[in-house]
Motif scaffolding. Structure first.
Motif, PDB file in Angstrom:
ATOM      1  N   ALA A 155       0.837  -1.203   0.000  1.00 41.82           N
ATOM      2  CA  ALA A 155       0.000   0.000   0.000  1.00 41.82           C
ATOM      3  C   ALA A 155       0.873   1.254   0.000  1.00 41.82           C
ATOM      4  N   THR A 156       1.970   1.214   0.762  1.00 39.17           N
ATOM      5  CA  THR A 156       2.874   2.370   0.784  1.00 39.17           C
ATOM      6  C   THR A 156       3.526   2.580  -0.580  1.00 39.17           C
ATOM      7  N   ALA A 157       3.929   1.475  -1.217  1.00 39.58           N
ATOM      8  CA  ALA A 157       4.553   1.593  -2.539  1.00 39.58           C
ATOM      9  C   ALA A 157       3.579   2.224  -3.522  1.00 39.58           C
ATOM     10  N   VAL A 158       2.324   1.779  -3.478  1.00 41.10           N
ATOM     11  CA  VAL A 158       1.343   2.318  -4.419  1.00 41.10           C
ATOM     12  C   VAL A 158       1.088   3.799  -4.118  1.00 41.10           C
ATOM     13  N   LEU A 159       1.016   4.147  -2.830  1.00 41.58           N
ATOM     14  CA  LEU A 159       0.808   5.555  -2.478  1.00 41.58           C
ATOM     15  C   LEU A 159       1.977   6.416  -2.968  1.00 41.58           C
ATOM     16  N   LEU A 160       3.198   5.923  -2.755  1.00 46.48           N
ATOM     17  CA  LEU A 160       4.358   6.681  -3.228  1.00 46.48           C
ATOM     18  C   LEU A 160       4.325   6.811  -4.742  1.00 46.48           C
ATOM     19  N   TYR A 161       3.911   5.721  -5.403  1.00 55.19           N
ATOM     20  CA  TYR A 161       3.808   5.795  -6.859  1.00 55.19           C
ATOM     21  C   TYR A 161       2.837   6.894  -7.270  1.00 55.19           C
ATOM     22  N   VAL A 162       1.656   6.878  -6.646  1.00 57.90           N
ATOM     23  CA  VAL A 162       0.613   7.823  -7.040  1.00 57.90           C
ATOM     24  C   VAL A 162       1.088   9.261  -6.825  1.00 57.90           C
ATOM     25  N   LEU A 163       1.758   9.509  -5.697  1.00 53.64           N
ATOM     26  CA  LEU A 163       2.226  10.863  -5.428  1.00 53.64           C
ATOM     27  C   LEU A 163       3.356  11.273  -6.368  1.00 53.64           C
ATOM     28  N   LEU A 164       4.302  10.339  -6.592  1.00 59.56           N
ATOM     29  CA  LEU A 164       5.499  10.713  -7.350  1.00 59.56           C
ATOM     30  C   LEU A 164       5.244  10.712  -8.848  1.00 59.56           C
ATOM     31  N   ASP A 165       4.750   9.572  -9.367  1.00 56.14           N
ATOM     32  CA  ASP A 165       4.475   9.581 -10.797  1.00 56.14           C
ATOM     33  C   ASP A 165       3.264  10.469 -11.070  1.00 56.14           C
ATOM     34  N   GLY A 166       2.427  10.667 -10.049  1.00 60.22           N
ATOM     35  CA  GLY A 166       1.276  11.546 -10.208  1.00 60.22           C
ATOM     36  C   GLY A 166       1.681  12.921 -10.692  1.00 60.22           C
ATOM     37  N   PHE A 167       2.701  13.500 -10.061  1.00 55.84           N
ATOM     38  CA  PHE A 167       3.041  14.853 -10.510  1.00 55.84           C
ATOM     39  C   PHE A 167       3.716  14.847 -11.872  1.00 55.84           C
ATOM     40  N   ASP A 168       4.503  13.783 -12.188  1.00 55.45           N
ATOM     41  CA  ASP A 168       5.127  13.868 -13.515  1.00 55.45           C
ATOM     42  C   ASP A 168       4.162  13.482 -14.637  1.00 55.45           C
ATOM     43  N   LEU A 169       3.184  12.607 -14.341  1.00 56.67           N
ATOM     44  CA  LEU A 169       2.106  12.404 -15.320  1.00 56.67           C
ATOM     45  C   LEU A 169       1.289  13.692 -15.456  1.00 56.67           C
ATOM     46  N   GLY A 170       1.102  14.384 -14.321  1.00 56.30           N
ATOM     47  CA  GLY A 170       0.344  15.636 -14.341  1.00 56.30           C
ATOM     48  C   GLY A 170       1.011  16.677 -15.224  1.00 56.30           C
ATOM     49  N   VAL A 171       2.338  16.754 -15.157  1.00 55.63           N
ATOM     50  CA  VAL A 171       3.052  17.680 -16.031  1.00 55.63           C
ATOM     51  C   VAL A 171       2.761  17.348 -17.491  1.00 55.63           C
TER      52      VAL A 171
ATOM     53  N   GLY B  85      -6.768  15.221 -10.450  1.00 56.41           N
ATOM     54  CA  GLY B  85      -5.844  15.110  -9.323  1.00 56.41           C
ATOM     55  C   GLY B  85      -4.390  15.160  -9.767  1.00 56.41           C
ATOM     56  N   TYR B  86      -4.049  14.399 -10.802  1.00 57.26           N
ATOM     57  CA  TYR B  86      -2.671  14.423 -11.304  1.00 57.26           C
ATOM     58  C   TYR B  86      -2.333  15.800 -11.883  1.00 57.26           C
TER      59      TYR B  86
ATOM     60  N   LEU C 201       2.249  20.495  -1.258  1.00 59.48           N
ATOM     61  CA  LEU C 201       1.968  19.739  -0.032  1.00 59.48           C
ATOM     62  C   LEU C 201       0.458  19.539   0.128  1.00 59.48           C
ATOM     63  N   GLY C 202      -0.299  20.601  -0.152  1.00 60.01           N
ATOM     64  CA  GLY C 202      -1.757  20.490  -0.068  1.00 60.01           C
ATOM     65  C   GLY C 202      -2.289  19.431  -1.010  1.00 60.01           C
ATOM     66  N   GLY C 203      -1.786  19.428  -2.255  1.00 56.41           N
ATOM     67  CA  GLY C 203      -2.216  18.419  -3.225  1.00 56.41           C
ATOM     68  C   GLY C 203      -1.914  17.013  -2.724  1.00 56.41           C
ATOM     69  N   ALA C 204      -0.713  16.861  -2.143  1.00 55.65           N
ATOM     70  CA  ALA C 204      -0.350  15.545  -1.615  1.00 55.65           C
ATOM     71  C   ALA C 204      -1.302  15.128  -0.498  1.00 55.65           C
ATOM     72  N   LEU C 205      -1.713  16.083   0.337  1.00 53.61           N
ATOM     73  CA  LEU C 205      -2.648  15.769   1.430  1.00 53.61           C
ATOM     74  C   LEU C 205      -3.996  15.311   0.886  1.00 53.61           C
ATOM     75  N   VAL C 206      -4.452  15.954  -0.199  1.00 51.36           N
ATOM     76  CA  VAL C 206      -5.715  15.540  -0.814  1.00 51.36           C
ATOM     77  C   VAL C 206      -5.622  14.077  -1.242  1.00 51.36           C
ATOM     78  N   PHE C 207      -4.507  13.729  -1.894  1.00 49.27           N
ATOM     79  CA  PHE C 207      -4.336  12.340  -2.326  1.00 49.27           C
ATOM     80  C   PHE C 207      -4.266  11.396  -1.133  1.00 49.27           C
ATOM     81  N   LEU C 208      -3.558  11.837  -0.112  1.00 50.97           N
ATOM     82  CA  LEU C 208      -3.427  10.991   1.071  1.00 50.97           C
ATOM     83  C   LEU C 208      -4.803  10.712   1.667  1.00 50.97           C
ATOM     84  N   SER C 209      -5.646  11.730   1.735  1.00 50.85           N
ATOM     85  CA  SER C 209      -6.971  11.543   2.307  1.00 50.85           C
ATOM     86  C   SER C 209      -7.794  10.567   1.465  1.00 50.85           C
TER      87      SER C 209
END
Lengths: 465, 341
Positions: free
Chosen positions: B14-30, B170-171, B267-275
């Motif tokens: 679950a942690t790996a997937v969360l890290l993936y979503v946050l990290l690749d999330g921003f570069d997919l978002g770009v 979100g991304y 940081l706020g965006g990351a919190l939204v994803f975390l929630s």
């Protein structure tokens, strides 16, 4: 699961993995080459090494990128196409693949960023460290994936429980299954061979245009030196790999050599057209009396032929037989090229030897062909099993319909055709342009690119789009 | 003491997937924001800002897939066939955008235009495909006899379309906030506008998805206190901090944008994803293939999990360490002459 779905799933996997293996077999060697070049540059401060590094790192970046994206596919395709295999094999080789991600992929991916973009950000020693770590990562990756594959070739260190699931009993026996050490050596040498042949071909191509080009002269000597040593070594490693096949996978050996009958004093088949249905080889040229000798066993040792095994267990003999011959034939040609090159370098005539330079150019892609042929021998030779003797390919496949598999196969073919022809084109363009020493000096700040970046040596083109 | 290996591994995956979503999330978002850039030069900077780290970010996806195979093979063997088409779509899209990083620099006129398009389309396509997988996962997967037994297009419903739209927003929010953090001048201003629009879209879609999710499966509604009889406040209250965290995240984004902060919105965006992530985890637990198979049933042999725990205990700190180091190396603003490609 019906026959078409299995065939399509196999075709799709074969297609995607054959494309994938092209890149690791090149980048494993290239990462080491880059580490050597950067080390030599740091040690000697000779411009030629830095220029070569900056040239080959561009090609590395392109190839590594293609290797990464085609590799991500593999980690999901095991589940999409081979879910039954995944469930069966995971208790034993699951940790091996997990360790590959943890020990190799993160290392490579993270330090690749520093290697490609960090020249200005970190000091030269740290940058060199990043290059070395990427090179080490490529080997760690090869270690784990070959370990897992070798276990599938000849599973050891496990037991089958009453409910039909597998369980590892001895992790060392799982990781170091009997065919693994020789296959790892064989593949690592293959990677070095593939890379040195490409470097040799690219350098020879430049020298054919301008025989004084210092970077290409240096790289040609390094490449020739490499394959002159590694090609004969590969013959030895291949022979040992063959011995483990004889010992542990007699059926595969029978297919490789088209031994139809179990007998002592096997003849050595040179060429022919194996016919699986008729259980004989048509138009065969064979040398009687030396088959056992080549296998490294005495004449009166009985070597099992295909007739010792049930017919439904036979692999596609013709494909295995011919892939093996292509691999060995190319290997012998590489040895000859290496010997020729060393002789010319010794006579100080290599930069003018048009015939040799052309031959080196022509041999450039043969490493890739030999690698793919070798993997066909290994993988098709294991059929009809995914885990030899434990799980048949037909029982490994996912419960997924023909429609989905054929649609995705088509999509893979289209995307791969676009991506890999474009990538091939860009690499060939770079090779055609060659190392550009005059432009290696970074332009003044404000318009420049970092010397460590793959395009550093290229003229600043107008950036459009 | 015996360790609860399946539980530990469920947490790790679950942690790996969360890290993936946050990290690749921003570069997919770009990549998703790529078409809105003003000029090729802006696109160069956008790409430069993620070029050194995208490969490492994507490796968390490989760990997610490979880790699921290694730790929960039954789940891997059911989920991958269940999401066959969206997974293949995701892989193909990731190929196109992944090679675009290098290819875009080597293409000439038409080639470069094509790879610019491929980067944007690949990023968007991969995000939508992940949205389908996520939505299909929340809907639940039909399982019989330890195998996927549903239909090829089970993952394509109005609900999954809504989830996919939410993930795109979100991304895009993460990507926009990342660009605000890493860029300056006009691009920074554009990123600020993109972030504001994405944040508004995320607010609406997150609310819509949360509501819709309550109707997707009675078990989820149950968890959040919406039983057949009505609303059970006692069940809901302990879960209240989760939506509040999401609202707080959006608040941080909003205030950050208002105060022209560079770093806080990310940081706020990351919190939204975390929630959102915790909200889903609470809804499912202990299912790993909703709603038939729990993580204990799907867990690999304990000796395999034990061996891997040794490995990850040693390797994960190292991985996190050098990942942070790489981000540290490339800290600060990316300028037009950043010295990247």
């Amino acid at each position: 699961m019906d026959f078409d779905a299995i065939l399509l799933a196999r075709l799709q996997f074969a297609f995607t993995i054959a494309f994938h293996i092209i890149f690791p077999s090149f980048t494993i060697g290239l990462a080491s080459f880059l580490a050597v070049l950067e080390g030599l540059w740091l040690g000697t401060r000779r411009e030629v090494f830095r220029n070569l590094y900056l040239f080959w790192v561009k090609i590395f970046a392109l190839s590594f990128g293609m290797g990464v994206v085609s590799g991500v596919v593999m980690s999901y395709e095991l589940g999409t196409n081979w879910s039954e295999f995944s469930k069966m094999a995971a208790p034993v080789i699951g940790p091996l693949l997990a360790f590959e991600v943890l020990t190799a992929f993160f290392l490579e991916a993270s330090f690749l960023g520093v290697m490609l973009f960090g020249w200005k950000k970190v000091g030269p020693k740290l940058h060199f460290t990043a290059t070395v770590l990427v090179a080490i990562g490529t080997f760690i990756s090869a270690f784990w994936i070959l370990s897992a594959n070798s276990w599938m070739q000849h599973p050891t260190g496990y037991e089958m429980l009453a409910d039909g699931t597998l369980r590892a009993t001895d992790w060392m026996a799982v990781i170091f299954s009997p065919t693994f050490p020789s296959r790892l050596a064989h593949m690592s040498l293959a990677a070095f061979l593939t890379t040195s042949l490409v470097v040799g071909a690219a350098s020879a191509w430049q020298l054919l245009k301008d025989r004084t080009q210092p970077e290409s002269r240096m790289a040609l000597r390094m490449a020739v030196g490499m394959f002159a040593i590694v090609a004969p070594l590969q013959l030895v490693a291949g022979h040992y790999s063959g011995e483990t096949v004889r010992e542990h996978q007699p059926l595969k050996l029978a297919a490789i050599e088209a031994y139809w009958k179990t007998r002592a004093d096997q003849p050595q088949s040179l060429v022919g057209i194996p016919d699986r249905d008729a259980a004989k080889t048509h138009y065969e040229i064979e040398i009687p009396g030396i088959g056992n000798l080549i296998q490294g066993v005495s004449k009166d040792t009985v070597l099992q032929g295909l007739d010792s095994f049930p017919r439904e267990d036979w692999p596609v003999v013709g494909l295995v037989y011919w892939s093996f011959r292509i691999m060995v034939g190319l290997g012998l040609a590489m040895i000859a090229l290496g010997a020729w090159g060393v002789w010319l370098i010794w006579r100080r005539r290599v930069d003018d030897a048009g015939g040799f330079l052309w031959a080196t150019v022509a041999m450039g892609p043969t490493g890739f062909i030999a690698v793919i042929a070798g993997w066909i021998v290994a993988e098709v030779g294991r059929q009809p099993w995914t885990i030899y003797g434990v799980l048949r390919t037909a029982d490994s496949v996912s419960p997924v319909g023909v429609g989905q598999i054929s649609a995705s196969l088509l999509a893979f073919m289209i995307i791969y055709a676009i991506v890999f022809s474009a990538g091939g084109l860009y690499i060939l363009r770079l090779i055609a342009r060659g190392p550009a020493p005059a432009l290696a000096e970074p332009p003044p700040d404000g318009e420049g690119r970092a010397p460590g970046s793959p395009l550093a040596a290229a003229p600043a083109e107008p950036r459009e789009v | 003491m015996t360790l609860d290996l399946p539980l530990i591994w469920a947490g790790l995956i679950a942690t790996a997937v969360l890290l993936y979503v946050l990290l690749d999330g921003f570069d997919l978002g770009v990549g998703i924001l790529f078409p809105f850039a003003r000029s090729p030069a802006e696109r160069d900077v956008m790409m430069d800002s993620i070029a050194p780290v995208w490969d490492g970010n994507e490796t968390w996806l490989v760990l997610g897939g490979g880790g699921l195979f290694a730790a929960f093979p039954l789940a891997y063997g059911i989920l991958a066939p269940a999401f066959y088409l969206p997974l293949i779509l995701m892989l193909l899209a990731l190929i196109l955008r992944g090679v675009a990083f290098e290819f875009r620099l080597h293409g000439r006129k038409r080639g470069k235009a094509f790879w610019t398009f491929a980067f944007a389309a690949g990023s968007l396509g991969a995000t939508i495909a992940q949205g389908f997988v996520l939505g299909g996962f929340i809907q639940g997967v039909t399982v019989a006899d330890g195998r996927f037994a549903g239909q090829p297009f089970d993952w394509l419903t109005p609900y999954t379309l809504l989830v996919a739209a939410g993930l795109v927003a979100g991304y895009a929010l993460l990507g926009g906030c990342w660009l605000m953090w890493k860029t300056q001048d006009q691009l920074h201003g554009d990123a600020r506008r993109w972030s504001a629009i994405s944040a508004a879209a995320v607010g609406v879609l997150l609310f819509a998805v949360s509501l819709a999710t309550l109707f997707v499966h009675p078990r989820i509604a149950d968890r959040w206190g919406f039983t057949g009889e009505g609303f059970d406040v006692a069940t809901f209250l302990p879960h209240l901090p989760i939506p509040l965290l999401g609202a707080a995240g959006l608040g941080v984004v909003a205030v950050g944008l208002w105060k022209r902060s560079h770093g806080w919105p990310f940081l706020g965006g990351a919190l939204v994803f975390l929630s959102g992530y915790i909200g889903l985890a609470v809804s499912f637990f202990p299912s790993i293939v909703p709603y038939d198979i729990d993580f204990r049933t799907a867990a690999n042999a304990d000796n395999a999990l034990g061996l891997m725990l040794w490995g990850i205990a040693i390797l994960l700190p190292a991985i996190l360490g050098y990942t942070v180091w790489v981000y540290w190396i490339f800290r600060g603003k990316v300028s037009a002459d950043a010295g990247y490609h």
